[in-house]
Write a protein that holds these residues in place. Structure first.
Motif, PDB file in Angstrom:
ATOM      1  N   LEU A 195      36.299  38.388  50.460  1.00  0.00           N
ATOM      2  CA  LEU A 195      35.216  37.417  50.307  1.00  0.00           C
ATOM      3  C   LEU A 195      33.849  38.061  50.501  1.00  0.00           C
ATOM      4  O   LEU A 195      32.850  37.591  49.960  1.00  0.00           O
ATOM      5  CB  LEU A 195      35.387  36.270  51.301  1.00  0.00           C
ATOM      6  N   THR A 196      33.801  39.147  51.286  1.00  0.00           N
ATOM      7  CA  THR A 196      32.509  39.768  51.594  1.00  0.00           C
ATOM      8  C   THR A 196      32.347  41.196  51.082  1.00  0.00           C
ATOM      9  O   THR A 196      31.230  41.675  50.944  1.00  0.00           O
ATOM     10  CB  THR A 196      32.270  39.777  53.122  1.00  0.00           C
ATOM     11  N   ARG A 197      33.479  41.876  50.827  1.00  0.00           N
ATOM     12  CA  ARG A 197      33.389  43.254  50.307  1.00  0.00           C
ATOM     13  C   ARG A 197      34.691  43.594  49.596  1.00  0.00           C
ATOM     14  O   ARG A 197      35.726  42.995  49.865  1.00  0.00           O
ATOM     15  CB  ARG A 197      33.099  44.243  51.424  1.00  0.00           C
ATOM     16  N   PRO A 198      34.661  44.575  48.679  1.00  0.00           N
ATOM     17  CA  PRO A 198      35.885  44.936  47.963  1.00  0.00           C
ATOM     18  C   PRO A 198      37.006  45.316  48.922  1.00  0.00           C
ATOM     19  O   PRO A 198      36.791  46.004  49.916  1.00  0.00           O
ATOM     20  CB  PRO A 198      35.462  46.137  47.112  1.00  0.00           C
ATOM     21  N   SER A 199      38.203  44.833  48.615  1.00  0.00           N
ATOM     22  CA  SER A 199      39.353  45.028  49.493  1.00  0.00           C
ATOM     23  C   SER A 199      40.598  45.240  48.645  1.00  0.00           C
ATOM     24  O   SER A 199      40.786  44.590  47.626  1.00  0.00           O
ATOM     25  CB  SER A 199      39.491  43.780  50.369  1.00  0.00           C
ATOM     26  N   GLY A 200      41.458  46.141  49.091  1.00  0.00           N
ATOM     27  CA  GLY A 200      42.725  46.370  48.414  1.00  0.00           C
ATOM     28  C   GLY A 200      42.715  47.613  47.547  1.00  0.00           C
ATOM     29  O   GLY A 200      41.707  47.936  46.924  1.00  0.00           O
ATOM     30  N   GLU A 201      43.857  48.289  47.537  1.00  0.00           N
ATOM     31  CA  GLU A 201      44.012  49.498  46.730  1.00  0.00           C
ATOM     32  C   GLU A 201      45.272  49.458  45.887  1.00  0.00           C
ATOM     33  O   GLU A 201      45.512  50.340  45.096  1.00  0.00           O
ATOM     34  CB  GLU A 201      44.060  50.728  47.644  1.00  0.00           C
ATOM     35  N   GLY A 202      46.110  48.460  46.068  1.00  0.00           N
ATOM     36  CA  GLY A 202      47.396  48.407  45.383  1.00  0.00           C
ATOM     37  C   GLY A 202      47.406  47.423  44.235  1.00  0.00           C
ATOM     38  O   GLY A 202      46.487  47.398  43.412  1.00  0.00           O
ATOM     39  N   ASP A 203      48.428  46.581  44.198  1.00  0.00           N
ATOM     40  CA  ASP A 203      48.631  45.635  43.109  1.00  0.00           C
ATOM     41  C   ASP A 203      47.680  44.447  43.164  1.00  0.00           C
ATOM     42  O   ASP A 203      47.532  43.725  42.181  1.00  0.00           O
ATOM     43  CB  ASP A 203      50.067  45.100  43.128  1.00  0.00           C
ATOM     44  N   VAL A 204      47.077  44.205  44.313  1.00  0.00           N
ATOM     45  CA  VAL A 204      46.139  43.092  44.468  1.00  0.00           C
ATOM     46  C   VAL A 204      44.840  43.635  45.047  1.00  0.00           C
ATOM     47  O   VAL A 204      44.841  44.329  46.057  1.00  0.00           O
ATOM     48  CB  VAL A 204      46.717  41.999  45.401  1.00  0.00           C
ATOM     49  N   ARG A 205      43.753  43.306  44.358  1.00  0.00           N
ATOM     50  CA  ARG A 205      42.426  43.724  44.816  1.00  0.00           C
ATOM     51  C   ARG A 205      41.524  42.499  44.802  1.00  0.00           C
ATOM     52  O   ARG A 205      41.539  41.735  43.843  1.00  0.00           O
ATOM     53  CB  ARG A 205      41.867  44.809  43.905  1.00  0.00           C
ATOM     54  N   VAL A 206      40.758  42.331  45.853  1.00  0.00           N
ATOM     55  CA  VAL A 206      39.896  41.157  45.990  1.00  0.00           C
ATOM     56  C   VAL A 206      38.480  41.644  46.253  1.00  0.00           C
ATOM     57  O   VAL A 206      38.266  42.565  47.039  1.00  0.00           O
ATOM     58  CB  VAL A 206      40.377  40.250  47.150  1.00  0.00           C
ATOM     59  N   ARG A 207      37.514  41.005  45.587  1.00  0.00           N
ATOM     60  CA  ARG A 207      36.124  41.403  45.784  1.00  0.00           C
ATOM     61  C   ARG A 207      35.200  40.221  45.459  1.00  0.00           C
ATOM     62  O   ARG A 207      35.533  39.361  44.640  1.00  0.00           O
ATOM     63  CB  ARG A 207      35.767  42.602  44.930  1.00  0.00           C
ATOM     64  N   PRO A 208      34.031  40.214  46.088  1.00  0.00           N
ATOM     65  CA  PRO A 208      33.057  39.168  45.742  1.00  0.00           C
ATOM     66  C   PRO A 208      32.514  39.422  44.342  1.00  0.00           C
ATOM     67  O   PRO A 208      32.416  40.571  43.893  1.00  0.00           O
ATOM     68  CB  PRO A 208      31.963  39.325  46.798  1.00  0.00           C
ATOM     69  N   HIS A 209      32.185  38.354  43.638  1.00  0.00           N
ATOM     70  CA  HIS A 209      31.516  38.441  42.339  1.00  0.00           C
ATOM     71  C   HIS A 209      30.221  37.648  42.481  1.00  0.00           C
ATOM     72  O   HIS A 209      30.222  36.420  42.378  1.00  0.00           O
ATOM     73  CB  HIS A 209      32.386  37.867  41.219  1.00  0.00           C
ATOM     74  N   GLY A 210      29.143  38.346  42.786  1.00  0.00           N
ATOM     75  CA  GLY A 210      27.885  37.669  43.078  1.00  0.00           C
ATOM     76  C   GLY A 210      27.983  36.926  44.399  1.00  0.00           C
ATOM     77  O   GLY A 210      28.796  37.251  45.258  1.00  0.00           O
ATOM     78  N   GLN A 211      27.160  35.900  44.544  1.00  0.00           N
ATOM     79  CA  GLN A 211      27.128  35.134  45.791  1.00  0.00           C
ATOM     80  C   GLN A 211      28.146  34.005  45.831  1.00  0.00           C
ATOM     81  O   GLN A 211      28.541  33.571  46.899  1.00  0.00           O
ATOM     82  CB  GLN A 211      25.724  34.539  45.985  1.00  0.00           C
ATOM     83  N   ASP A 212      28.575  33.524  44.652  1.00  0.00           N
ATOM     84  CA  ASP A 212      29.325  32.272  44.604  1.00  0.00           C
ATOM     85  C   ASP A 212      30.767  32.372  44.135  1.00  0.00           C
ATOM     86  O   ASP A 212      31.463  31.361  44.105  1.00  0.00           O
ATOM     87  CB  ASP A 212      28.600  31.272  43.697  1.00  0.00           C
ATOM     88  N   ALA A 213      31.223  33.557  43.757  1.00  0.00           N
ATOM     89  CA  ALA A 213      32.576  33.669  43.213  1.00  0.00           C
ATOM     90  C   ALA A 213      33.328  34.823  43.862  1.00  0.00           C
ATOM     91  O   ALA A 213      32.730  35.758  44.399  1.00  0.00           O
ATOM     92  CB  ALA A 213      32.543  33.860  41.700  1.00  0.00           C
ATOM     93  N   THR A 214      34.637  34.717  43.810  1.00  0.00           N
ATOM     94  CA  THR A 214      35.528  35.755  44.329  1.00  0.00           C
ATOM     95  C   THR A 214      36.502  36.124  43.225  1.00  0.00           C
ATOM     96  O   THR A 214      37.076  35.240  42.576  1.00  0.00           O
ATOM     97  CB  THR A 214      36.302  35.249  45.568  1.00  0.00           C
ATOM     98  N   ASP A 215      36.678  37.413  43.004  1.00  0.00           N
ATOM     99  CA  ASP A 215      37.620  37.913  42.004  1.00  0.00           C
ATOM    100  C   ASP A 215      38.874  38.424  42.685  1.00  0.00           C
ATOM    101  O   ASP A 215      38.798  39.158  43.679  1.00  0.00           O
ATOM    102  CB  ASP A 215      37.009  39.077  41.209  1.00  0.00           C
TER     103      ASP A 215
END
Length: 143
Positions: A64-84
């Motif tokens: 939610l706040t910084r890129p996370s994950g190195e494997g099959d699932v990666r999560v990162r913020p997209h601007g201020q209002d979205a999460t990828d």
């Protein structure tokens, strides 16, 4: 916390060929698996999911706040209002984009369960050490 938590969210999915599609996803947390969350892909809210991905709750929280994950699932913020959430399976991948507010709300609601889990793990570890070590576990005299 003994019951599952669920949050259904409107999302968009970018396919392998770069097309965007609207869909519903459901984030689920089940107490018997306290370190994981489930991301269900839904055709309709009342139908069973067409696919489910399971990954670490901490990965979602950190993403939610910084890129996370190195494997099959990666999560990162997209601007201020979205999460990828990027999902990778072999050579195929897709990107799920969700509004951050409902994701953050879901993560916050799972936090008390995580703290309860930490307490259970500490208690179980203490019991195990007491059984394994002669004379039990003693507190350090300096502490």
């Amino acid at each position: 916390m003994s019951r599952p938590l669920e949050k259904t969210i409107d999302a968009t999915l970018r396919s392998v060929i770069g097309e965007w599609h609207e869909l519903l996803v459901r984030l689920r947390y089940v107490p018997h698996d306290p370190l994981a969350v489930r991301l269900d892909f839904l055709v309709a809210e009342s139908e069973p999911p067409v696919a489910t991905w399971v990954f670490a709750r901490d990965l979602l929280a950190t993403g939610l706040t910084r890129p996370s994950g190195e494997g099959d699932v990666r999560v990162r913020p997209h601007g201020q209002d979205a999460t990828d959430v990027e999902l990778i399976s072999g050579r195929a991948r897709c990107l799920v984009r969700m509004a951050s507010v409902p994701v953050r709300d879901f993560v916050v609601r799972t936090r008390p369960a995580e703290e309860h889990c930490d307490e259970e793990i500490a208690t179980a570890l203490g019991r195990l050490l007491t059984e394994l070590l002669p004379g039990g576990v003693r507190k350090n005299a300096d502490s």
